[in-house]
Scaffold this motif. Structure first.
Motif, PDB file in Angstrom:
ATOM      1  N   ARG A  11     -24.601 -31.132 -34.990  1.00 33.78           N
ATOM      2  CA  ARG A  11     -24.788 -29.980 -35.869  1.00 33.78           C
ATOM      3  C   ARG A  11     -23.684 -29.949 -36.925  1.00 33.78           C
ATOM      4  O   ARG A  11     -22.555 -30.293 -36.657  1.00 33.78           O
ATOM      5  CB  ARG A  11     -24.757 -28.694 -35.048  1.00 33.78           C
ATOM      6  N   ASP A  12     -24.045 -29.517 -38.095  1.00 35.58           N
ATOM      7  CA  ASP A  12     -23.055 -29.356 -39.167  1.00 35.58           C
ATOM      8  C   ASP A  12     -22.394 -27.997 -38.989  1.00 35.58           C
ATOM      9  O   ASP A  12     -23.068 -26.983 -38.859  1.00 35.58           O
ATOM     10  CB  ASP A  12     -23.739 -29.432 -40.533  1.00 35.58           C
ATOM     11  N   PHE A  13     -21.101 -27.980 -38.889  1.00 37.93           N
ATOM     12  CA  PHE A  13     -20.379 -26.717 -38.834  1.00 37.93           C
ATOM     13  C   PHE A  13     -19.403 -26.689 -40.002  1.00 37.93           C
ATOM     14  O   PHE A  13     -18.808 -27.674 -40.372  1.00 37.93           O
ATOM     15  CB  PHE A  13     -19.640 -26.553 -37.499  1.00 37.93           C
ATOM     16  N   LEU A  14     -19.319 -25.535 -40.610  1.00 36.41           N
ATOM     17  CA  LEU A  14     -18.475 -25.389 -41.785  1.00 36.41           C
ATOM     18  C   LEU A  14     -17.866 -24.008 -41.762  1.00 36.41           C
ATOM     19  O   LEU A  14     -18.555 -23.030 -41.493  1.00 36.41           O
ATOM     20  CB  LEU A  14     -19.324 -25.597 -43.057  1.00 36.41           C
ATOM     21  N   GLU A  15     -16.601 -23.947 -42.036  1.00 30.67           N
ATOM     22  CA  GLU A  15     -15.879 -22.671 -42.016  1.00 30.67           C
ATOM     23  C   GLU A  15     -16.132 -21.849 -43.275  1.00 30.67           C
ATOM     24  O   GLU A  15     -16.010 -20.642 -43.266  1.00 30.67           O
ATOM     25  CB  GLU A  15     -14.372 -22.924 -41.864  1.00 30.67           C
ATOM     26  N   PRO A  42     -21.111 -23.047 -49.390  1.00 26.55           N
ATOM     27  CA  PRO A  42     -20.437 -24.103 -50.166  1.00 26.55           C
ATOM     28  C   PRO A  42     -21.435 -24.903 -51.000  1.00 26.55           C
ATOM     29  O   PRO A  42     -22.619 -24.975 -50.693  1.00 26.55           O
ATOM     30  CB  PRO A  42     -19.837 -24.987 -49.086  1.00 26.55           C
ATOM     31  N   ASN A  43     -20.965 -25.481 -52.068  1.00 32.37           N
ATOM     32  CA  ASN A  43     -21.731 -26.453 -52.838  1.00 32.37           C
ATOM     33  C   ASN A  43     -21.162 -27.816 -52.470  1.00 32.37           C
ATOM     34  O   ASN A  43     -19.972 -28.049 -52.633  1.00 32.37           O
ATOM     35  CB  ASN A  43     -21.567 -26.227 -54.345  1.00 32.37           C
ATOM     36  N   TYR A  44     -22.002 -28.711 -51.965  1.00 35.58           N
ATOM     37  CA  TYR A  44     -21.463 -29.994 -51.534  1.00 35.58           C
ATOM     38  C   TYR A  44     -21.282 -30.938 -52.709  1.00 35.58           C
ATOM     39  O   TYR A  44     -22.028 -30.910 -53.675  1.00 35.58           O
ATOM     40  CB  TYR A  44     -22.304 -30.614 -50.420  1.00 35.58           C
TER      41      TYR A  44
END
Length: 116
Positions: A61-65, A69-71
């Motif tokens: 799974r992708d986890f992001l704080e 966001p724009n990748y």
């Protein structure tokens, strides 16, 4: 000496996105299969065996704080994975132990005890 190992039938893989890299070692009391599963929680991994085929599947799974966001670039594979490996040994009655260390899943397969 580098050998290629056999991949069990890909039947039922469906829309899986990726297959983790694996190293396989024959050790004194059986086999050691090492998979590169960085960023995966062990609770998201399932292991099954049938005959001499070992199947490891799960999800990264992708986890992001950060929120929204724009990748800029994305190279890491997320989603479901599955790796099936055919070993030259019957796995149904073999003892299998798991260890997860530094992003590597270690699967130790010990030969069936012939005296039992």
């Amino acid at each position: 000496m580098r050998k290629r190992f056999l991949i069990c039938s890909a039947q039922g893989f469906g829309d899986l996105v990726w297959q983790p890299s694996a190293d396989i070692y024959q050790i004194r009391d059986g086999w050691l299969v090492k998979l590169d599963l960085a960023g995966i929680r062990l609770k998201d991994v399932e292991i099954s065996r049938k005959g001499n085929c070992l199947t490891i599947e799960g999800i990264r799974r992708d986890f992001l704080e950060e929120e929204s966001p724009n990748y800029y670039a994305m190279e890491i594979s997320y989603n479901r994975f599955r790796k099936s490996i055919e070993l030259p040994v019957e796995l149904e009655k073999a003892e299998i132990r798991l260890d997860y260390k530094d992003g590597m899943l270690l699967i130790r397969i010990h030969r069936e005890n012939k005296n039992a």
